[in-house]
Design an enzyme around this catalytic site. Structure first.
Site, PDB file in Angstrom:
ATOM      1  N   GLY A 445      41.016  29.915  41.947  1.00 31.44           N
ATOM      2  CA  GLY A 445      41.823  30.767  42.381  1.00 31.44           C
ATOM      3  C   GLY A 445      41.743  32.049  41.922  1.00 31.44           C
ATOM      4  CB  SER A 446      44.119  34.982  41.140  1.00 33.59           C
ATOM      5  OG  SER A 446      44.477  35.130  42.458  1.00 33.59           O
TER       6      SER A 446
END
Length: 707
Positions: A445-446
């Protein structure tokens, strides 16, 4: 060298052929040792020499046949070469069984029997000859060279032929062995090396365990009430205890029931208060770190038949233990040491007589890890109620301070006993405590956006101060994407630059930047972070990846830019990514084992982040934690000043999966004299505030560990 003369090829004729006067008929001897029949059909006595040749006229020929039979473990053939008188006193079955049992017992292999002087002919006096010889063999006590053998040979007439036979006695087994002596062999087990943390605290050690057992002579009188009582105390079924009690037939013997850790004094006291229940001390493996270290240290257990087959010629036996998982398995060869052995003669009453061979065991190595007991336990304590993984490193040295996987198990139970309730919980767990999560790759993810930013800045494709106009919460490149769109959590209502994109964790911004970077440059930049390679570490981590078969579509490239798509990274590798900001952009080689008193950092990937971009990226990531608009901000902030990044990874089955589960990430590093970087992932956070569930856990650990 062993005696070999021109007649050697005819030696076996001495054992295999029937001579019948002037009309000699050659008959092969049966392989099952059934004695051949005479011309009249009568079976001859067992072991009768039934052939004669020129070889029989020389004692060297008989010696050569004897040596060959011993070297090939053909003890039936060996028996055929002993004298008629010896055969009268010793059956072939007894002879063969004795040689075979000794050979098996001492694990004799590669036997070599050689005359002391192969060129000299033995002196023959009154139908007798003597040949001195030596024997060398490999045994459980190592390679053994034994001198001082003397073979006495006698000349006999068999089927009207003069032949040389061996005047056999036990001294032809070992030179100082008498008829009533026994050959004894024992393995000498080395001490297994211990595993220590960086401060010398034991993580896997050799210690004392308590074996609880029953003595039937006293226990049987109370067993009907004692068995239910013991079952309740131990948390196991009555059937397990009753099965052992029913099989216990000797009234005075001690029959083991369960093993307890040495600190289970209260439990031991309750059990031994019951009539006929006693305890004994034994040596065993103990794991002081318990559940916190279960999956990184692992455990040892009894070797299986499959494991024996997988480790041929490595000195393992059926009674050995072997590393089953974790570092106990990874460092098995170094920890186990080298077994020794002793072969000796004992008298008929069991008294030690003489050592034949001895090989001392070599104890296993002690291994000191960079892991820190306090760091590991601190991370485990905040994670233990969830499924997830974490890694902590010293960003300035590359030392791995913690590797945590939850749920976990207590390896001490696998050295003692497992209560039924615990076994049931293990069996029924939705998230198995035996799955090692810290070594696998997760969708990041981020938290992967640091990598995308670093690649874009280095390539020049990303202009950090350029404000990118993005409207709404969804975006797609063009109609070729169909219904698929990249989504972001927040629309700040303004154009977004790099700092804003980190602050708000803007997926659309990073997707667009990945497309600007392009496939080739992105893949090259990712390789600069070590993605796609095995981590240079003893522990077998799954290698990180950005794709399965290349960034072959614009959708995949865009999703990769914000850590989705097919990106998989372990928590340790994520922590290493962020450590670049403490090392002028370099990724240091991770250090799991400490060797020597000084740690010398080594660069693994130079300038994964360009040195000129380090300060900008650090400042942006500090804002993620300190700015109230940042995704890593919490109202009750940490005392520790840190940079960090959140990440929420969707586990989509396909692009249209709107019900996908989510994993939450938070990675942080202290910024004042950096010495701790932590990457943590918690599974199944979709209905628990996503990555914001993880942020306070990491901050708590940072504050606990950094005063």
């Amino acid at each position: 060298m062993r005696i070999v003369d021109k007649h050697k090829n005819r030696l076996l004729a001495l054992l295999l052929v029937l001579a019948m006067g002037s009309a000699m008929t050659m008959v092969s001897a049966c392989s099952n040792n059934i004695a051949p029949t005479s011309e009249s059909g009568n079976q001859q006595p067992e072991g009768t020499i039934t052939a004669a040749s020129d070889v029989e006229k020389e004692p060297q020929g008989t010696f050569s046949a004897y040596a060959q039979a011993w070297e090939t473990a053909d003890f039936a053939a060996l028996y055929q070469l002993i004298s008629t008188e010896d055969k009268t006193n010793l059956t072939q079955d007894a002879f063969v069984e004795r040689y075979q049992s000794i050979t098996d017992g001492i694990e004799a292999k590669n036997v070599q029997v050689t005359a002391v002087d192969a060129s000299a002919k033995p002196v023959i006096t009154d139908g007798k000859a003597v040949i001195p010889f030596n024997v060398q063999m490999d045994t459980l006590a190592g390679s053994v060279a034994i001198s001082g053998y003397t073979m006495n040979l006698v000349q006999e007439t068999v089927n009207n032929q003069k032949v040389w036979l061996v005047d056999w006695n036990e001294k032809l087994i070992f030179p100082h062995m008498d008829a009533t002596d026994k050959v004894r062999a024992r393995n000498l087990t080395p001490k297994r090396g211990e595993i220590l943390d960086r401060g010398g605290q034991a993580l896997a050690a050799n210690g004392s365990l308590t074996v609880i057992g029953i003595v039937p002579g006293k226990f049987n009188a109370v067993k009907d009430t004692a068995i239910p009582q013991m079952a309740q105390i131990l948390g196991i079924s009555e059937e397990k205890i009753r099965k052992i009690a029913d099989a216990a037939t000797n009234a005075d013997w001690f029959y083991p029931l369960v093993t307890l850790s040495d600190d289970a004094g209260d439990l031991s006291a309750q059990l031994t208060a019951i009539a006929g229940v006693q305890y004994q001390k034994t040596e065993g493996r103990i794991y002081p770190g318990g559940e916190a270290f279960g999956l990184v240290i692992g455990y040892i257990g009894a070797i299986t038949a499959e494991e024996l087959a997988d480790h041929p010629n490595e000195g393992y036996s059926q009674s050995d233990k072997i590393g089953k998982m974790g570092l106990e398995q990874v460092y098995e060869k170094r920890l186990r040491g080298t077994a020794g052995g002793e072969i000796y003669l004992a008298t008929s009453d069991g008294q030690y007589k003489e050592q034949i061979a001895m090989k001392a065991p070599v104890n296993g190595e002690n291994i000191t890890l960079a892991l820190d007991m306090k760091t590991q336990q601190s991370l485990y304590s905040v994670m233990k109620n969830d499924a997830g993984a974490a890694a902590a490193v010293n960003p300035k040295t590359g030392e791995i301070l913690a590797l945590v996987s939850t749920p976990s198990f207590n390896p001490n139970l696998l050295q003692t006993y497992v209560p039924d309730a615990t076994q049931t919980a293990w069996n029924e767990a939705v998230k198995s405590p035996f799955t090692n999560r810290f070594k696998i790759g997760y969708a990041p993810g981020s938290v992967f956006k640091l990598v995308t930013a670093a690649i874009g800045l280095k390539s020049g494709a990303l202009k950090p101060d350029e404000a990118v106009s993005i409207s709404g919460l969804t975006w797609q490149l063009d109609s070729s994407w169909g219904s698929y769109q990249v989504t972001r959590v927040k629309d700040p209502g303004k154009a977004v630059n790099l700092s804003d994109a980190f602050l708000y964790s803007d997926n659309i911004y990073f997707a667009q930047q990945a497309l600007k970077i392009g496939q080739a440059a992105f893949e090259e930049g990712a390789a600069g972070f070590g993605i796609g390679e095995n981590l240079p570490i003893d522990y077998p981590f799954y290698p990180s990846q950005i794709s399965n078969k290349g960034l072959t579509s614009s959708v995949l490239l865009a999703d990769t830019g914000y850590g989705q798509g097919e990106v998989l990274v372990s928590p340790l590798h994520i922590a290493m990514f962020y450590s670049t900001l403490a090392n002028n952009g370099d990724i240091l080689q991770p250090i799991l084992e400490l060797k020597g008193s000084e740690v010398i950092p080594q660069v693994w990937k130079a300038q994964a982040v360009a040195s000129g971009d380090v300060q900008r990226l650090s400042n942006d990531l500090i804002q993620v934690v300190e700015n109230p608009a940042g995704s890593g901000y919490t109202k009750n902030g940490a005392r520790t000043k840190m940079l960090g990044k959140t990440g929420t990874a969707e586990l989509k089955k396909n692009l249209d999966d709107v019900d996908a589960e989510e994993n939450g990430w938070f990675v942080a590093m202290n910024t004042e004299q950096p010495r701790l970087a932590v990457a943590m992932i918690i599974e199944d956070v979709k209905n628990r505030h996503g990555s914001h569930y993880v942020v306070p856990l990491v901050k708590q650990v940072m504050d606990e560990l950094l005063p």
